[in-house]
Scaffold this motif. Structure first.
Motif, PDB file in Angstrom:
ATOM      1  N   PRO A   1      -1.230   2.657 -10.386  1.00  0.00           N
ATOM      2  CA  PRO A   1      -2.219   2.134 -11.335  1.00  0.00           C
ATOM      3  C   PRO A   1      -1.645   1.844 -12.714  1.00  0.00           C
ATOM      4  CG  PRO A   1      -3.158   3.943 -10.073  1.00  0.00           C
ATOM      5  CD  PRO A   1      -1.699   3.926  -9.754  1.00  0.00           C
ATOM      6  N   ALA A   2      -0.717   2.682 -13.174  1.00  0.00           N
ATOM      7  CA  ALA A   2      -0.098   2.443 -14.487  1.00  0.00           C
ATOM      8  C   ALA A   2       0.763   1.194 -14.456  1.00  0.00           C
ATOM      9  CB  ALA A   2       0.741   3.659 -14.889  1.00  0.00           C
ATOM     10  N   ALA A   3       1.497   0.997 -13.360  1.00  0.00           N
ATOM     11  CA  ALA A   3       2.332  -0.200 -13.238  1.00  0.00           C
ATOM     12  C   ALA A   3       1.478  -1.464 -13.228  1.00  0.00           C
ATOM     13  CB  ALA A   3       3.174  -0.125 -11.970  1.00  0.00           C
ATOM     14  N   ILE A   4       0.379  -1.421 -12.504  1.00  0.00           N
ATOM     15  CA  ILE A   4      -0.525  -2.566 -12.436  1.00  0.00           C
ATOM     16  C   ILE A   4      -1.078  -2.897 -13.823  1.00  0.00           C
ATOM     17  CG2 ILE A   4      -2.765  -3.321 -11.527  1.00  0.00           C
ATOM     18  CD1 ILE A   4      -2.030  -1.450  -9.048  1.00  0.00           C
ATOM     19  N   ASP A   5      -1.485  -1.869 -14.542  1.00  0.00           N
ATOM     20  CA  ASP A   5      -2.050  -2.067 -15.873  1.00  0.00           C
ATOM     21  C   ASP A   5      -1.020  -2.675 -16.824  1.00  0.00           C
ATOM     22  OD1 ASP A   5      -4.408  -1.372 -17.745  1.00  0.00           O
ATOM     23  OD2 ASP A   5      -2.701  -0.480 -18.778  1.00  0.00           O
ATOM     24  N   THR A   6       0.211  -2.152 -16.809  1.00  0.00           N
ATOM     25  CA  THR A   6       1.244  -2.627 -17.727  1.00  0.00           C
ATOM     26  C   THR A   6       1.681  -4.049 -17.396  1.00  0.00           C
ATOM     27  OG1 THR A   6       2.040  -0.377 -18.141  1.00  0.00           O
ATOM     28  CG2 THR A   6       3.573  -2.178 -18.606  1.00  0.00           C
TER      29      THR A   6
ATOM     30  N   LEU B   1       7.986   3.057  -7.164  1.00  0.00           N
ATOM     31  CA  LEU B   1       6.717   3.138  -6.441  1.00  0.00           C
ATOM     32  C   LEU B   1       6.950   3.282  -4.948  1.00  0.00           C
ATOM     33  CD1 LEU B   1       4.512   0.453  -8.227  1.00  0.00           C
ATOM     34  CD2 LEU B   1       4.778   2.888  -8.747  1.00  0.00           C
ATOM     35  N   ALA B   2       8.100   2.813  -4.486  1.00  0.00           N
ATOM     36  CA  ALA B   2       8.477   2.882  -3.068  1.00  0.00           C
ATOM     37  C   ALA B   2       7.428   2.188  -2.200  1.00  0.00           C
ATOM     38  CB  ALA B   2       8.737   4.311  -2.638  1.00  0.00           C
ATOM     39  N   LEU B   3       7.421   2.487  -0.907  1.00  0.00           N
ATOM     40  CA  LEU B   3       6.595   1.716   0.028  1.00  0.00           C
ATOM     41  C   LEU B   3       5.104   1.891  -0.216  1.00  0.00           C
ATOM     42  CD1 LEU B   3       8.612   2.360   3.321  1.00  0.00           C
ATOM     43  CD2 LEU B   3       8.464   0.212   2.039  1.00  0.00           C
ATOM     44  N   VAL B   4       4.682   3.114  -0.492  1.00  0.00           N
ATOM     45  CA  VAL B   4       3.245   3.367  -0.689  1.00  0.00           C
ATOM     46  C   VAL B   4       2.749   2.652  -1.942  1.00  0.00           C
ATOM     47  CG1 VAL B   4       1.499   5.133  -1.143  1.00  0.00           C
ATOM     48  CG2 VAL B   4       3.305   5.566   0.544  1.00  0.00           C
ATOM     49  N   GLY B   5       3.448   2.859  -3.060  1.00  0.00           N
ATOM     50  CA  GLY B   5       3.021   2.247  -4.309  1.00  0.00           C
ATOM     51  C   GLY B   5       3.165   0.741  -4.319  1.00  0.00           C
ATOM     52  N   LYS B   6       4.203   0.229  -3.638  1.00  0.00           N
ATOM     53  CA  LYS B   6       4.407  -1.221  -3.594  1.00  0.00           C
ATOM     54  C   LYS B   6       3.217  -1.917  -2.949  1.00  0.00           C
ATOM     55  CE  LYS B   6       7.370  -4.879  -1.771  1.00  0.00           C
ATOM     56  NZ  LYS B   6       8.564  -5.244  -0.974  1.00  0.00           N
ATOM     57  N   LYS B   7       2.745  -1.386  -1.860  1.00  0.00           N
ATOM     58  CA  LYS B   7       1.605  -2.005  -1.170  1.00  0.00           C
ATOM     59  C   LYS B   7       0.367  -2.002  -2.065  1.00  0.00           C
ATOM     60  CE  LYS B   7      -0.987  -1.991   3.168  1.00  0.00           C
ATOM     61  NZ  LYS B   7      -2.238  -2.337   2.507  1.00  0.00           N
ATOM     62  N   ILE B   8       0.130  -0.875  -2.732  1.00  0.00           N
ATOM     63  CA  ILE B   8      -1.016  -0.786  -3.637  1.00  0.00           C
ATOM     64  C   ILE B   8      -0.886  -1.821  -4.746  1.00  0.00           C
ATOM     65  CG2 ILE B   8      -2.207   0.692  -5.308  1.00  0.00           C
ATOM     66  CD1 ILE B   8      -1.306   3.095  -3.582  1.00  0.00           C
ATOM     67  N   LEU B   9       0.318  -1.900  -5.337  1.00  0.00           N
ATOM     68  CA  LEU B   9       0.523  -2.815  -6.454  1.00  0.00           C
ATOM     69  C   LEU B   9       0.309  -4.268  -6.041  1.00  0.00           C
ATOM     70  CD1 LEU B   9       3.042  -2.653  -9.286  1.00  0.00           C
ATOM     71  CD2 LEU B   9       2.999  -4.730  -7.922  1.00  0.00           C
ATOM     72  N   LEU B  10       0.896  -4.679  -4.931  1.00  0.00           N
ATOM     73  CA  LEU B  10       0.751  -6.072  -4.497  1.00  0.00           C
ATOM     74  C   LEU B  10      -0.711  -6.422  -4.230  1.00  0.00           C
ATOM     75  CD1 LEU B  10       3.825  -6.499  -2.126  1.00  0.00           C
ATOM     76  CD2 LEU B  10       3.465  -7.626  -4.323  1.00  0.00           C
ATOM     77  N   ASP B  11      -1.436  -5.506  -3.591  1.00  0.00           N
ATOM     78  CA  ASP B  11      -2.845  -5.766  -3.273  1.00  0.00           C
ATOM     79  C   ASP B  11      -3.691  -5.886  -4.538  1.00  0.00           C
ATOM     80  OD1 ASP B  11      -2.254  -5.740  -0.605  1.00  0.00           O
ATOM     81  OD2 ASP B  11      -3.004  -3.716  -0.232  1.00  0.00           O
ATOM     82  N   LEU B  12      -3.516  -4.933  -5.461  1.00  0.00           N
ATOM     83  CA  LEU B  12      -4.373  -4.916  -6.645  1.00  0.00           C
ATOM     84  C   LEU B  12      -3.957  -5.965  -7.675  1.00  0.00           C
ATOM     85  CD1 LEU B  12      -5.105  -1.107  -7.132  1.00  0.00           C
ATOM     86  CD2 LEU B  12      -6.404  -2.847  -5.899  1.00  0.00           C
ATOM     87  N   MET B  13      -2.671  -6.305  -7.739  1.00  0.00           N
ATOM     88  CA  MET B  13      -2.260  -7.385  -8.636  1.00  0.00           C
ATOM     89  C   MET B  13      -2.850  -8.713  -8.179  1.00  0.00           C
ATOM     90  SD  MET B  13      -0.523  -6.359 -11.264  1.00  0.00           S
ATOM     91  CE  MET B  13       0.091  -7.936 -11.832  1.00  0.00           C
ATOM     92  N   LYS B  14      -2.967  -8.907  -6.880  1.00  0.00           N
ATOM     93  CA  LYS B  14      -3.561 -10.142  -6.368  1.00  0.00           C
ATOM     94  C   LYS B  14      -5.028 -10.224  -6.792  1.00  0.00           C
ATOM     95  CE  LYS B  14      -1.916 -11.828  -2.672  1.00  0.00           C
ATOM     96  NZ  LYS B  14      -1.499 -12.133  -1.267  1.00  0.00           N
ATOM     97  N   ARG B  15      -5.712  -9.081  -6.812  1.00  0.00           N
ATOM     98  CA  ARG B  15      -7.102  -9.067  -7.285  1.00  0.00           C
ATOM     99  C   ARG B  15      -7.191  -9.402  -8.770  1.00  0.00           C
ATOM    100  NH1 ARG B  15      -9.883  -3.672  -4.534  1.00  0.00           N
ATOM    101  NH2 ARG B  15      -9.036  -3.972  -2.424  1.00  0.00           N
TER     102      ARG B  15
ATOM    103  N   GLY C   1      -5.384 -11.569 -10.082  1.00  0.00           N
ATOM    104  CA  GLY C   1      -5.060 -12.982 -10.191  1.00  0.00           C
ATOM    105  C   GLY C   1      -3.580 -13.287 -10.256  1.00  0.00           C
ATOM    106  N   TYR C   2      -2.732 -12.285  -9.926  1.00  0.00           N
ATOM    107  CA  TYR C   2      -1.283 -12.469  -9.983  1.00  0.00           C
ATOM    108  C   TYR C   2      -0.677 -12.216  -8.608  1.00  0.00           C
ATOM    109  CZ  TYR C   2      -2.165 -11.984 -15.000  1.00  0.00           C
ATOM    110  OH  TYR C   2      -2.653 -12.126 -16.278  1.00  0.00           O
ATOM    111  N   ASP C   3      -0.025 -13.205  -8.066  1.00  0.00           N
ATOM    112  CA  ASP C   3       0.633 -13.079  -6.769  1.00  0.00           C
ATOM    113  C   ASP C   3       2.114 -12.784  -7.001  1.00  0.00           C
ATOM    114  OD1 ASP C   3       1.631 -13.200  -4.228  1.00  0.00           O
ATOM    115  OD2 ASP C   3       0.961 -15.238  -3.802  1.00  0.00           O
ATOM    116  N   LEU C   4       2.536 -11.561  -6.699  1.00  0.00           N
ATOM    117  CA  LEU C   4       3.915 -11.140  -6.922  1.00  0.00           C
ATOM    118  C   LEU C   4       4.742 -11.144  -5.641  1.00  0.00           C
ATOM    119  CD1 LEU C   4       2.589 -10.188  -9.589  1.00  0.00           C
ATOM    120  CD2 LEU C   4       4.009  -8.144  -9.457  1.00  0.00           C
TER     121      LEU C   4
END
Length: 339
Positions: free
Chosen positions: A209-214, A237-251, A253-256
């Protein structure tokens, strides 16, 4: 007047400091991973001739700092400030390392975000005209971190698949007011984000969540978008955090999906080396940045990188008291060239 502020949380450096030397030292396990050819020193023994894991970590950080200074064709007497930290109680690895170096010292604690934190503060000190040469560094050690935060290795506790392997190693960067790059051009300082995770074996979930916010705030402040970067890379973030970040960043409006990676995934072969979700620890972002990323930039394969080092700001005491795990993430933009 704060003329260097851009948006809410970002600084655009007027005189971007240049990276003029780096060093990365890793343990045996890291030296068997996919990035082995990028590290300056690979240890055969993670004790490195010391009496304890903690003393070994202090020596690893000290030698990484000295090697970075040497790689910049300088001596410790040329360095005006040292910014460093680590994971251990009262940042003892960094303090004992600094004791040997006799450089004016700022001790930092950002957990695994410390590499980006030190780069941020070191760059701002130089841009502000308070120094010309500084060193930014951090370290971690699998065995010292495990017995502080989880269980002594002798206990033989089973690790869940969400757990990460703390990287043994240290990374150091020499920043200068003059040089030919790469340069630190933007700094986005993170805010604490805490969604209530209490599991010390789920660092990726706690820090995502902190990575997504920043990252989101960085794009809003600078006007950049993901396609402006050759590489966007989080600390661990490794595998668990990476998946969370990609999903929530897309919400957001950013496709990483095209240019995003994570240091904790790149440093180990998760299947062959059995590191479960991937790597973590202060040294995770430090050795990947000072080894792989820096050398790829010097080769011309990367021209602009966004490094976001992430930290879980908990302690053994807070965990035992049932507290949740606050997360932090700091971002720095590194440009091969500046206008």
């Amino acid at each position: 007047m704060s003329i260097k502020r851009v948006g809410k949380q970002t600084v655009k450096l007027a005189n971007p400091p240049s990276i003029i030397g780096t060093a990365s030292i890793v343990g045996p396990k890291e030296g068997e991973g996919p990035l082995k050819d990028y590290f300056d020193i690979i240890l055969e023994d993670d004790m490195w001739g010391q009496e304890s894991f903690e003393k070994a970590e202090a020596r690893i950080q000290e030698e990484a700092i000295k090697l970075a200074i040497s790689n910049a064709n300088m001596s410790p007497n040329d360095i005006e400030y040292l910014f460093s930290g680590d994971l251990l109680n009262q940042i003892i690895s960094s303090s004992y390392s600094a004791r040997q170096l006799a450089i004016p010292y700022f001790g930092l604690y950002g957990a695994c975000s410390t590499m980006a934190e030190s780069l941020s503060l070191g760059a701002m000190i130089i841009d502000g005209g308070f120094a010309n040469k500084v060193v930014c560094a951090t370290s971690s050690h699998f065995s010292s971190a495990e017995r502080q935060y989880r269980f002594p290795l002798e206990y033989g506790a089973q690790r869940p698949f969400s757990s990460q392997w703390t990287v043994t190693g240290a990374g150091a960067t020499v920043l200068s007011s003059t040089g030919n790059g790469p340069y630190i051009t933007y700094i986005t300082t993170g805010k604490i984000k805490d969604l209530g995770i209490t599991d010390a074996n789920n660092m990726g979930g706690a820090m995502a969540p902190a990575a997504i916010d920043t990252i989101s705030q960085h794009f809003k402040d600078t006007g950049y978008n993901p396609n402006d970067y050759d590489l966007i890379i989080t600390g661990d973030l490794a595998l668990v955090g990476k998946k969370i970040l990609l999903d929530l960043m897309k919400r957001e409006g950013y496709d990483l999906s095209e240019n995003y990676s994570d240091c904790g995934i790149k440093i180990f072969d998760g299947v062959e080396q059995d590191t479960h979700a991937g790597g973590s620890g202060c040294a995770c972002a430090a050795v990947v940045f000072n080894g792989y990323i820096y050398k790829e930039m010097m080769k011309g394969n990367l021209n602009r990188v966004l490094l976001i080092a992430t930290g879980a700001l908990h302690s053994p005491i807070s965990t035992l008291q049932g507290e949740s795990i606050p997360g932090i993430a700091h971002a720095v933009t590194i440009d091969k060239l500046v206008e």
